[in-house]
Design an enzyme around this catalytic site. Structure first.
Site, PDB file in Angstrom:
ATOM      1  N   ILE A 155       0.588  -0.980   0.068  1.00 52.94           N
ATOM      2  CA  ILE A 155       0.250   0.306   0.007  1.00 52.94           C
ATOM      3  C   ILE A 155       0.761   1.475  -0.028  1.00 52.94           C
ATOM      4  O   ILE A 155       1.206   2.396  -1.038  1.00 52.94           O
ATOM      5  CB  ILE A 155      -1.055   0.137   1.309  1.00 52.94           C
ATOM      6  N   SER A 233      -3.304   2.716   8.508  1.00 52.70           N
ATOM      7  CA  SER A 233      -3.377   1.483   8.615  1.00 52.70           C
ATOM      8  C   SER A 233      -4.188   1.193   9.752  1.00 52.70           C
ATOM      9  O   SER A 233      -4.954  -0.159   9.185  1.00 52.70           O
ATOM     10  CB  SER A 233      -2.199   1.820   8.605  1.00 52.70           C
ATOM     11  N   ARG A 234      -3.290   1.110  10.964  1.00 48.01           N
ATOM     12  CA  ARG A 234      -4.023   0.730  12.384  1.00 48.01           C
ATOM     13  C   ARG A 234      -3.966   1.670  13.291  1.00 48.01           C
ATOM     14  O   ARG A 234      -2.821   2.548  13.692  1.00 48.01           O
ATOM     15  CB  ARG A 234      -3.528  -0.892  12.436  1.00 48.01           C
ATOM     16  N   ASP A 258      -8.941   6.880   9.025  1.00 40.91           N
ATOM     17  CA  ASP A 258      -9.612   6.091   8.782  1.00 40.91           C
ATOM     18  C   ASP A 258      -9.443   4.705   9.769  1.00 40.91           C
ATOM     19  O   ASP A 258     -10.098   3.973   9.643  1.00 40.91           O
ATOM     20  CB  ASP A 258      -9.722   5.490   7.594  1.00 40.91           C
ATOM     21  N   GLU A 263     -11.988   2.477  17.803  1.00 46.87           N
ATOM     22  CA  GLU A 263     -12.739   1.678  17.337  1.00 46.87           C
ATOM     23  C   GLU A 263     -13.083   0.367  17.438  1.00 46.87           C
ATOM     24  O   GLU A 263     -14.653   0.638  17.057  1.00 46.87           O
ATOM     25  CB  GLU A 263     -11.892   1.415  15.893  1.00 46.87           C
ATOM     26  N   HIS A 295     -13.193   2.955   9.262  1.00 43.67           N
ATOM     27  CA  HIS A 295     -12.889   1.871   8.777  1.00 43.67           C
ATOM     28  C   HIS A 295     -13.316   1.804   7.303  1.00 43.67           C
ATOM     29  O   HIS A 295     -13.498   0.741   6.990  1.00 43.67           O
ATOM     30  CB  HIS A 295     -12.229   0.893   9.300  1.00 43.67           C
ATOM     31  N   GLN A 296     -13.113   2.209   6.498  1.00 40.54           N
ATOM     32  CA  GLN A 296     -13.620   1.849   4.881  1.00 40.54           C
ATOM     33  C   GLN A 296     -12.246   2.180   3.724  1.00 40.54           C
ATOM     34  O   GLN A 296     -12.805   1.676   2.800  1.00 40.54           O
ATOM     35  CB  GLN A 296     -15.106   3.208   5.148  1.00 40.54           C
ATOM     36  N   ALA A 297     -11.473   2.421   4.290  1.00 35.43           N
ATOM     37  CA  ALA A 297     -10.512   2.670   3.166  1.00 35.43           C
ATOM     38  C   ALA A 297     -10.739   0.962   1.967  1.00 35.43           C
ATOM     39  O   ALA A 297     -10.172   1.383   0.812  1.00 35.43           O
ATOM     40  CB  ALA A 297      -9.053   2.720   3.343  1.00 35.43           C
ATOM     41  N   PHE A 298     -10.318   0.184   2.382  1.00 33.45           N
ATOM     42  CA  PHE A 298     -10.601  -1.335   2.075  1.00 33.45           C
ATOM     43  C   PHE A 298     -12.221  -1.665   1.063  1.00 33.45           C
ATOM     44  O   PHE A 298     -11.434  -2.341   0.771  1.00 33.45           O
ATOM     45  CB  PHE A 298     -10.604  -2.382   2.899  1.00 33.45           C
TER      46      PHE A 298
HETATM   47  P1  NAD Z   1       3.167  -5.256   4.064  1.00 29.93           P
HETATM   48  O1  NAD Z   1       3.379  -6.496   4.667  1.00 29.93           O
HETATM   49  O2  NAD Z   1       2.404  -5.515   1.689  1.00 29.93           O
HETATM   50  O3  NAD Z   1       3.018  -3.483   3.773  1.00 29.93           O
HETATM   51  C1  NAD Z   1       4.341  -2.978   5.269  1.00 29.93           C
HETATM   52  C2  NAD Z   1       4.909  -2.569   4.934  1.00 29.93           C
HETATM   53  O4  NAD Z   1       5.681  -2.277   6.790  1.00 29.93           O
HETATM   54  C3  NAD Z   1       6.144  -3.356   4.956  1.00 29.93           C
HETATM   55  O5  NAD Z   1       6.730  -2.967   3.862  1.00 29.93           O
HETATM   56  C4  NAD Z   1       6.878  -3.745   6.708  1.00 29.93           C
HETATM   57  O6  NAD Z   1       8.349  -3.882   6.725  1.00 29.93           O
HETATM   58  C5  NAD Z   1       6.938  -2.341   7.447  1.00 29.93           C
HETATM   59  N1  NAD Z   1       6.937  -2.206   8.019  1.00 29.93           N
HETATM   60  C6  NAD Z   1       7.135  -3.420   9.531  1.00 29.93           C
HETATM   61  N2  NAD Z   1       7.574  -2.468  11.019  1.00 29.93           N
HETATM   62  C7  NAD Z   1       8.224  -1.370  10.172  1.00 29.93           C
HETATM   63  C8  NAD Z   1       8.282   0.036  11.246  1.00 29.93           C
HETATM   64  N3  NAD Z   1       8.447  -0.098  12.294  1.00 29.93           N
HETATM   65  N4  NAD Z   1       8.445   0.860  10.531  1.00 29.93           N
HETATM   66  C9  NAD Z   1       8.171   1.170   9.086  1.00 29.93           C
HETATM   67  N5  NAD Z   1       7.471   0.008   8.114  1.00 29.93           N
HETATM   68  C10 NAD Z   1       7.799  -0.785   9.062  1.00 29.93           C
HETATM   69  O7  NAD Z   1       1.122  -4.495   4.523  1.00 29.93           O
HETATM   70  P2  NAD Z   1      -0.282  -3.206   3.662  1.00 29.93           P
HETATM   71  O8  NAD Z   1      -1.110  -4.374   2.611  1.00 29.93           O
HETATM   72  O9  NAD Z   1       0.960  -2.304   2.787  1.00 29.93           O
HETATM   73  O10 NAD Z   1      -0.809  -2.504   4.473  1.00 29.93           O
HETATM   74  C11 NAD Z   1      -0.872  -1.550   5.374  1.00 29.93           C
HETATM   75  C12 NAD Z   1      -1.310  -1.875   6.273  1.00 29.93           C
HETATM   76  O11 NAD Z   1      -2.675  -1.216   6.066  1.00 29.93           O
HETATM   77  C13 NAD Z   1      -1.526  -3.329   7.257  1.00 29.93           C
HETATM   78  O12 NAD Z   1      -1.072  -3.681   7.905  1.00 29.93           O
HETATM   79  C14 NAD Z   1      -2.889  -2.986   7.908  1.00 29.93           C
HETATM   80  O13 NAD Z   1      -2.872  -2.857   9.012  1.00 29.93           O
HETATM   81  C15 NAD Z   1      -3.793  -1.348   6.779  1.00 29.93           C
HETATM   82  N6  NAD Z   1      -4.538  -1.900   6.037  1.00 29.93           N
HETATM   83  C16 NAD Z   1      -5.122   0.030   6.605  1.00 29.93           C
HETATM   84  C17 NAD Z   1      -6.336  -0.669   5.470  1.00 29.93           C
HETATM   85  C18 NAD Z   1      -8.357   0.187   6.057  1.00 29.93           C
HETATM   86  O14 NAD Z   1      -8.818  -0.603   5.348  1.00 29.93           O
HETATM   87  N7  NAD Z   1      -7.689   0.849   6.112  1.00 29.93           N
HETATM   88  C19 NAD Z   1      -7.020  -1.975   4.284  1.00 29.93           C
HETATM   89  C20 NAD Z   1      -6.228  -2.838   4.894  1.00 29.93           C
HETATM   90  C21 NAD Z   1      -4.629  -2.451   5.079  1.00 29.93           C
END
Ligand code: NAD
Length: 331
Positions: A155, A233-234, A258, A263, A295-298
């Protein structure tokens, strides 16, 4: 397989049901979140399907294991709501959805950034009320600004590429180098440099013990004054009270989220006719320079279809004793 599906909304029933049409698993949908008090609903279900705000801690997993559950499948990428080590110890496999449209989240993060910077939601509310005044709606050009991406995985790399397209300088921080981020024109820097230089910081790393409150009073103080923070993200990545204090002083110039640390008791439900007792979220939404979504990004057709198909495929693979391609790394 008998599968208990928790936190099931109408779209879960429709789209998981559609993905299951050829597979024929026995899906039992529950609107409730998985908790100690609702775990009994999954009695006799070999698989339990959860979402981001369900609670699959050691106690809940213990109940599920005693009731015959052998697989927990989360309809999400993040799996911080599941105690993976406890699951493994109980003989429960955990699968997630590693690959679903990362564009859905990256594009939404850009949308939130534009909305908070250019005050789009406020402007829309005004015009509905017959107010066409521009006072208070001034933003800044993104072109030429510096955008910091914390977590340059799937992402984060797409978000970086989109921001490069806006003409931004894109900085990244991640323990691992992602060639896609480099190719998008991103440049890796230490996190302190990223915070100090960025007009916008967007979080795209997972919630881990090491990343909890990665944005806190200290990091906010070292960030560029007046910058915008985007979190899709979270919620647990941000110390919300510290963000509120930084908003009050202007150190943080805008916040677009988001996700929110507390939440679980709020999101994915209509609370518009109840009294919300969470004073922190109420304070947040009172700021003119804050935008909060639930939490609607997905939530795109493409992403949901892939999430549901992968979940059904994982359940099928588990039933047939095949390798689980989306198994969460053992805790
Ligand atoms: P991904 O695993 O491809 O990428 C996550 C990246 O974070 C990795 O490259 C990892 O090395 C890095 N990371 C780990 N620890 C770190 C740190 N301390 N500092 C910096 N980077 C660090 O995951 P993704 O598919 O890109 O998803 C990322 C996050 O997005 C998920 O973990 C999830 O929490 C969130 N997400 C949110 C929604 C939403 O609807 N809001 C939907 C999907 C995912």
């Amino acid at each position: 397989m008998k599968t208990a599906v928790y936190s099931a909304r109408r779209y879960d029933k429709t789209m998981l049901g559609r993905a299951n049409a050829g597979a024929g698993h026995e899906l039992r949908f529950f609107e409730d979140r998985l908790t100690v008090s609702t775990a009994a609903l999954a009695e006799g279900c070999e698989a339990v399907c959860v979402f981001v705000n369900d609670c699959a801690d050691a106690e809940v997993l213990g109940i599920l294991a005693r009731q015959g559950t052998r697989l927990v499948a989360t309809r999400s990428t993040g799996y911080n709501q599941i105690d993976v080590a406890a699951a493994e110890a109980l003989g429960i496999a955990v699968v997630r959805v590693t690959d679903y449209s990362p564009h859905s989240v990256a594009e939404f993060a850009v949308g939130l950034l534009l909305a908070v910077n250019r005050k789009i939601a406020r402007a829309s509310t005004r015009t509905r009320d017959g107010n066409f005044d521009l006072e208070g709606l001034m933003g800044f050009d993104l072109h030429g600004k510096t955008v910091g991406v914390i977590g340059t995985g799937k992402i984060g790399a797409i978000f970086g590429r989109i921001m490069a397209g806006f003409g931004c300088t894109v900085l990244g921080h991640d323990p691992f180098v992602n060639p896609a981020f480099d190719q998008a024109g991103g440049r890796y820097v230490p996190v302190e440099e990223l915070l100090a230089l960025s007009d916008v910081v967007s979080l795209h790393c997972p919630l881990l013990e090491s990343t909890r409150h990665i944005i806190n009073a200290g990091t906010l103080a070292r960030a560029k004054r007046g910058g915008i923070l985007v979190n899709t993200s979270r919620g647990g990545l941000v110390d919300t009270n510290a963000a509120i204090e930084a908003l009050k002083t202007g150190q943080l110039g805008g916040l677009a989220i988001d996700v929110y640390e507390q939440e679980a008791n709020l999101f994915f439900q209509d609370l518009s006719t109840t009294i919300i007792c969470d004073d922190v979220i109420q304070r947040l939404v009172s700021f003119p320079n804050v935008i909060v979504t639930g939490h609607q990004a997905f939530f795109t057709v493409e992403a949901i279809s892939q999430i549901m198909q992968t979940t059904i495929d994982s359940i099928g693979a588990f039933e047939r004793g095949e390798e689980l391609l989306n198994r969460v790394p053992r805790g």
